[in-house]
Design an enzyme around this catalytic site. Structure first.
Site, PDB file in Angstrom:
ATOM      1  N   LYS A   6       4.726  33.107  67.480  1.00  0.00           N
ATOM      2  CA  LYS A   6       5.519  34.285  67.892  1.00  0.00           C
ATOM      3  C   LYS A   6       4.711  35.186  68.816  1.00  0.00           C
ATOM      4  CE  LYS A   6       6.055  35.675  63.602  1.00  0.00           C
ATOM      5  NZ  LYS A   6       5.295  34.616  62.909  1.00  0.00           N
ATOM      6  N   ARG A  64      11.647  41.470  58.968  1.00  0.00           N
ATOM      7  CA  ARG A  64      11.079  40.431  58.135  1.00  0.00           C
ATOM      8  C   ARG A  64      11.852  40.244  56.851  1.00  0.00           C
ATOM      9  NH1 ARG A  64       5.849  39.900  60.191  1.00  0.00           N
ATOM     10  NH2 ARG A  64       4.494  38.525  59.121  1.00  0.00           N
ATOM     11  N   ARG A 100      -7.242  29.923  64.621  1.00  0.00           N
ATOM     12  CA  ARG A 100      -6.869  31.070  65.452  1.00  0.00           C
ATOM     13  C   ARG A 100      -8.032  32.061  65.599  1.00  0.00           C
ATOM     14  NH1 ARG A 100      -1.668  34.519  64.218  1.00  0.00           N
ATOM     15  NH2 ARG A 100      -2.515  34.576  62.116  1.00  0.00           N
ATOM     16  N   ARG A 132      -8.852  36.507  61.613  1.00  0.00           N
ATOM     17  CA  ARG A 132      -8.148  37.435  60.735  1.00  0.00           C
ATOM     18  C   ARG A 132      -8.425  37.141  59.269  1.00  0.00           C
ATOM     19  NH1 ARG A 132      -2.055  37.730  62.981  1.00  0.00           N
ATOM     20  NH2 ARG A 132      -1.663  37.682  60.746  1.00  0.00           N
ATOM     21  N   ARG A 135       1.571  33.677  52.396  1.00  0.00           N
ATOM     22  CA  ARG A 135       2.415  34.186  53.492  1.00  0.00           C
ATOM     23  C   ARG A 135       3.590  33.245  53.759  1.00  0.00           C
ATOM     24  NH1 ARG A 135      -1.985  34.560  57.840  1.00  0.00           N
ATOM     25  NH2 ARG A 135      -0.287  35.003  59.291  1.00  0.00           N
TER      26      ARG A 135
END
Ligand code: AP5
Ligand code: ZN
Length: 216
Positions: free
Chosen positions: A13, A88, A127, A160, A171
């Protein structure tokens, strides 16, 4: 264009929102990025959000909705925006409709990025994000020219906290339970378009543009 990107953690996203928003000259509004900026800045909002984020839970709706109302009311979002990470859950989607009613405008499209769980885990474990401009890299799939340095601005890349495997799994559960119901919510509003988000970043961008053209 006023559009929302929805999809599981790691679907791309943020990556796609960055590219599409810059091509369309509209702001990318990422609730995750705004929360992270507040956490690193040590603000009151950051203090409220941090514990939820570290666990991979959603920050309470009243906090999040107020922040989005404030952001979408700013001058640069008047003629359009791309929302990444909001809404969300269904309550946030209803709050967004109310915010847009008040500001005068409505959503043109909601783009769902579909990707399987195995791909998500690969993407999130590699990431690296820029501390300065939020640009996203991947150690294998989108490696920066110099290790640890953002290609866009030369800022420092970091991993992160919530990209640890057990938090990623949580998540994904939160996504399935709370966020996935948005797909039928927006189908019901007649503005949902969905694409497969596997393949290269460029391939996904082309699919996203075609879908937004057809859906908006
Ligand atoms: P947030 O920051 O929104 O996290 P998320 O939704 O879990 O999404 P991610 O940022 O993990 O993934 P992405 O889909 O943007 O993927 P990306 O482009 O980076 O939220 C974090 C937390 O903040 C939440 O847990 C919550 O606590 C709080 N929060 C945020 N919004 C909230 C809200 N509305 N309400 C309540 N709480 C909220 O890509 C991932 C990786 O894959 C990158 O390394 C990238 O380089 C790579 N990649 C991307 N595309 C491709 C491709 N096509 N091929 C190969 N690699 C690719
Ligand atoms: Zn940067």
């Amino acid at each position: 264009m006023r559009a929302v990107l929805v999809g599981p953690p790691g679907a791309g996203k943020g990556t796609q929102a960055q590219i599409l928003a810059s091509e369309m000259s509209i702001p990318k509004v990422s609730t995750g990025d705004i929360f992270r900026a507040n956490v690193s800045g040590g603000t009151e909002l950051g203090k409220q959000a941090k514990a939820y984020m570290d666990r991979g839970d959603l920050v309470p709706d009243e906090v999040t909705n107020a922040m989005v109302r404030d952001r979408l009311g700013q001058e640069d979002a008047k003629d359009g925006f791309l929302l990444d990470g909001f809404p969300r859950n269904v309550a946030q989607a209803e709050a967004l409709n109310k915010i847009l009613d008040d500001l005068g405008g409505r959503l043109d499209a909601v783009l769902e990025l579909r990707v399987d769980q195995e791909e998500v885990v690969k993407r999130l474990s590699g990431r690296r994000q820029c501390r300065n401009c939020n640009a996203v890299h991947h150690v294998d799939f989108e490696p920066p020219a110099a290790e640890g340095v953002c290609d866009t601005c030369g800022g420092e890349l970091f991993q992160r906290e919530d990209d640890r495997e057990e938090v990623v799994r949580h998540r994904l559960d939160v996504y399935r339970e709370q966020t996935e119901p948005l797909v039928s919510f927006y189908e019901g509003e007649g503005i949902l378009v969905a694409i497969e988000a596997t393949g290269s970043v460029d391939e996904v961008t082309e699919r996203a543009k075609a879908a937004l053209r057809s859906g908006a």
